[in-house]
Design an enzyme around this catalytic site. Structure first.
Site, PDB file in Angstrom:
ATOM      1  N   LYS A 250     -71.594 -55.246  13.144  1.00  0.00           N
ATOM      2  CA  LYS A 250     -71.371 -56.689  12.940  1.00  0.00           C
ATOM      3  C   LYS A 250     -72.258 -57.567  13.833  1.00  0.00           C
ATOM      4  O   LYS A 250     -72.681 -58.641  13.429  1.00  0.00           O
ATOM      5  CB  LYS A 250     -69.901 -57.037  13.171  1.00  0.00           C
ATOM      6  CG  LYS A 250     -68.978 -56.528  12.068  1.00  0.00           C
ATOM      7  CD  LYS A 250     -67.543 -56.981  12.296  1.00  0.00           C
ATOM      8  CE  LYS A 250     -66.606 -56.330  11.307  1.00  0.00           C
ATOM      9  NZ  LYS A 250     -65.207 -56.719  11.522  1.00  0.00           N
TER      10      LYS A 250
ATOM     11  N   GLY B 298     -52.422 -54.881   9.943  1.00  0.00           N
ATOM     12  CA  GLY B 298     -53.592 -55.663   9.566  1.00  0.00           C
ATOM     13  C   GLY B 298     -54.073 -55.471   8.134  1.00  0.00           C
ATOM     14  O   GLY B 298     -55.172 -55.908   7.795  1.00  0.00           O
TER      15      GLY B 298
HETATM   16  P1  NDP Z   1     -63.988 -53.129  20.150  1.00  0.00           P
HETATM   17  O1  NDP Z   1     -64.428 -51.759  20.475  1.00  0.00           O
HETATM   18  O2  NDP Z   1     -64.996 -54.224  20.062  1.00  0.00           O
HETATM   19  O3  NDP Z   1     -62.909 -53.625  21.280  1.00  0.00           O
HETATM   20  C1  NDP Z   1     -61.905 -52.750  21.705  1.00  0.00           C
HETATM   21  C2  NDP Z   1     -60.869 -53.492  22.568  1.00  0.00           C
HETATM   22  O4  NDP Z   1     -59.800 -52.579  22.854  1.00  0.00           O
HETATM   23  C3  NDP Z   1     -61.407 -53.965  23.912  1.00  0.00           C
HETATM   24  O5  NDP Z   1     -60.764 -55.173  24.273  1.00  0.00           O
HETATM   25  C4  NDP Z   1     -60.985 -52.814  24.856  1.00  0.00           C
HETATM   26  O6  NDP Z   1     -60.813 -53.216  26.200  1.00  0.00           O
HETATM   27  C5  NDP Z   1     -59.636 -52.469  24.267  1.00  0.00           C
HETATM   28  N1  NDP Z   1     -59.229 -51.095  24.601  1.00  0.00           N
HETATM   29  C6  NDP Z   1     -59.769 -49.945  24.146  1.00  0.00           C
HETATM   30  N2  NDP Z   1     -59.115 -48.872  24.649  1.00  0.00           N
HETATM   31  C7  NDP Z   1     -58.138 -49.374  25.455  1.00  0.00           C
HETATM   32  C8  NDP Z   1     -57.118 -48.769  26.261  1.00  0.00           C
HETATM   33  N3  NDP Z   1     -56.969 -47.448  26.338  1.00  0.00           N
HETATM   34  N4  NDP Z   1     -56.282 -49.591  26.932  1.00  0.00           N
HETATM   35  C9  NDP Z   1     -56.407 -50.927  26.848  1.00  0.00           C
HETATM   36  N5  NDP Z   1     -57.348 -51.561  26.112  1.00  0.00           N
HETATM   37  C10 NDP Z   1     -58.207 -50.793  25.425  1.00  0.00           C
HETATM   38  O7  NDP Z   1     -63.118 -52.983  18.801  1.00  0.00           O
HETATM   39  P2  NDP Z   1     -62.886 -54.119  17.703  1.00  0.00           P
HETATM   40  O8  NDP Z   1     -62.549 -55.366  18.424  1.00  0.00           O
HETATM   41  O9  NDP Z   1     -63.994 -54.130  16.723  1.00  0.00           O
HETATM   42  O10 NDP Z   1     -61.601 -53.548  16.892  1.00  0.00           O
HETATM   43  C11 NDP Z   1     -60.291 -53.592  17.444  1.00  0.00           C
HETATM   44  C12 NDP Z   1     -59.261 -53.212  16.390  1.00  0.00           C
HETATM   45  O11 NDP Z   1     -59.186 -54.188  15.352  1.00  0.00           O
HETATM   46  C13 NDP Z   1     -59.554 -51.871  15.688  1.00  0.00           C
HETATM   47  O12 NDP Z   1     -58.333 -51.146  15.595  1.00  0.00           O
HETATM   48  C14 NDP Z   1     -60.024 -52.295  14.296  1.00  0.00           C
HETATM   49  O13 NDP Z   1     -59.708 -51.313  13.320  1.00  0.00           O
HETATM   50  C15 NDP Z   1     -59.206 -53.559  14.077  1.00  0.00           C
HETATM   51  N6  NDP Z   1     -59.802 -54.490  13.081  1.00  0.00           N
HETATM   52  C16 NDP Z   1     -59.088 -54.786  11.956  1.00  0.00           C
HETATM   53  C17 NDP Z   1     -59.576 -55.656  11.003  1.00  0.00           C
HETATM   54  C18 NDP Z   1     -58.761 -55.953   9.762  1.00  0.00           C
HETATM   55  O14 NDP Z   1     -59.301 -56.526   8.803  1.00  0.00           O
HETATM   56  N7  NDP Z   1     -57.486 -55.630   9.743  1.00  0.00           N
HETATM   57  C19 NDP Z   1     -60.901 -56.309  11.153  1.00  0.00           C
HETATM   58  C20 NDP Z   1     -61.566 -55.968  12.395  1.00  0.00           C
HETATM   59  C21 NDP Z   1     -61.027 -55.075  13.314  1.00  0.00           C
HETATM   60  P3  NDP Z   1     -62.055 -53.232  27.248  1.00  0.00           P
HETATM   61  O15 NDP Z   1     -62.776 -54.529  27.001  1.00  0.00           O
HETATM   62  O16 NDP Z   1     -61.423 -53.172  28.573  1.00  0.00           O
HETATM   63  O17 NDP Z   1     -62.898 -52.025  26.924  1.00  0.00           O
END
Ligand code: NDP
Length: 267
Positions: free
Chosen positions: A66, A235
């Site tokens: 993206k 979602g």
């Molecule tokens: P990113 O990889 O960009 O971000 C991941 C986020 O999760 C960060 O804030 C990260 O924190 C946090 N995170 C990951 N592991 C942990 C953990 N063990 N404990 C705490 N925080 C954690 O992912 P996206 O933002 O692209 O996607 C996030 C979710 O949204 C996914 O499940 C995706 O499938 C869903 N999604 C759904 C959509 C829909 O249409 N329904 C559309 C887009 C996304 P940190 O910054 O500290 O690493």
């Protein structure tokens, strides 16, 4: 002649977008094809250009492309520009040029307000996570009383709230969570790995909506929220609503989304 569209990602096998767009096409009588295409991690732009050369009229973009998609656009919608996300999920191919938009925010808001019937105005909102998904939807939540971003990495939450005007905003880490919120959105990727977040159950206010952007199964966040008495949603509705907005951008026709959400729920 059938107009061609596709979704590009890596991985892409799990994508429900082809089913959604086929259902939209059947429902509206639009003559389109829509397929899922796996692009090599270092080959996103080449894949888009090859599809354009082959006559494809538009593409959706998913993880992890993206942000790269945003960079290759010749023009961007006001929505994609103002979100500050630096990410797009919908490309329109016009005369060899690429126009980009981001429909994730409107997809989330439409699902919450129209499908679930939970109004965002004047609510105290907590977003868990500050990754791509949180960036993409933040602007669609304006009108709330306050927006708090809680993220494991505090710097990323701070970065996210910096661009927000006209709304009370806070950036915190999970260990500061205590007070209740009206709407809590899990925008972390922890649902993918079934990881529980370190959040207290005191954050779920009476009448709270707990929304997980993940879909397909109950996540630890959804389970905790349900046990704390919150209304819980996944979602899937957002996924269908963001697709409907992309379909409208491409075809100028708004498909009905509720039958498609039901179709996927029962699949
Ligand atoms: P990113 O990889 O960009 O971000 C991941 C986020 O999760 C960060 O804030 C990260 O924190 C946090 N995170 C990951 N592991 C942990 C953990 N063990 N404990 C705490 N925080 C954690 O992912 P996206 O933002 O692209 O996607 C996030 C979710 O949204 C996914 O499940 C995706 O499938 C869903 N999604 C759904 C959509 C829909 O249409 N329904 C559309 C887009 C996304 P940190 O910054 O500290 O690493």
């Amino acid at each position: 002649m059938t107009d061609k569209y596709a979704v590009i990602g890596n991985p892409i096998g799990h994508s429900k977008s082809p089913i959604i767009h086929k259902a939209f096409a059947d429902q509206t009588g639009e003559d389109i094809s829509y397929e899922a295409i796996l692009a090599p991690l270092d080959g996103f732009e080449a894949t888009v250009r090859a599809l354009m050369a082959d006559g494809y009229k538009g593409t959706n973009v998913t993880v992890p492309f993206k942000f790269e998609a945003y960079k290759i656009c010749d023009s961007l919608s006001a929505r994609a520009l103002s979100s500050g996300a630096g990410a797009v999920n919908t490309l329109i191919h016009i005369d060899g040029k690429i126009h980009g938009d981001n429909t994730d925010g409107i997809g989330l808001r439409t699902d919450i307000e129209k499908n679930i019937d939970f109004q965002i105005a004047n609510k105290h909102i907590l977003i868990l996570g500050a990754g791509g998904a949180a960036h993409g939807v933040l602007n669609s939540l304006l009108g709330a009383s306050s927006i708090t971003i809680a993220n494991r990495t505090h710097g990323k939450a701070l970065e996210l709230v910096m661009g927000i005007r006209d709304c009370e905003v806070h950036a915190i880490t999970f260990d500061s969570l205590e007070r209740p919120y009206d709407l809590i959105i899990n925008a972390t990727s922890t649902g993918l790995t079934d990881t529980a977040l370190p959040i207290p159950s005191s954050i779920f206010a009476k009448g709270c909506l707990a929304y997980d952007m993940m879909y397909g199964r109950e996540t630890p966040f959804m389970k905790q929220a349900r046990e704390a008495g919150a209304q819980v949603a996944d979602g899937l509705g957002m996924l269908v609503e963001q697709a409907a907005e992309a379909f409208y951008l491409w075809r100028g026709v708004r498909p009905l989304t509720k039958p498609v959400i039901q179709l996927l729920r029962h699949a």
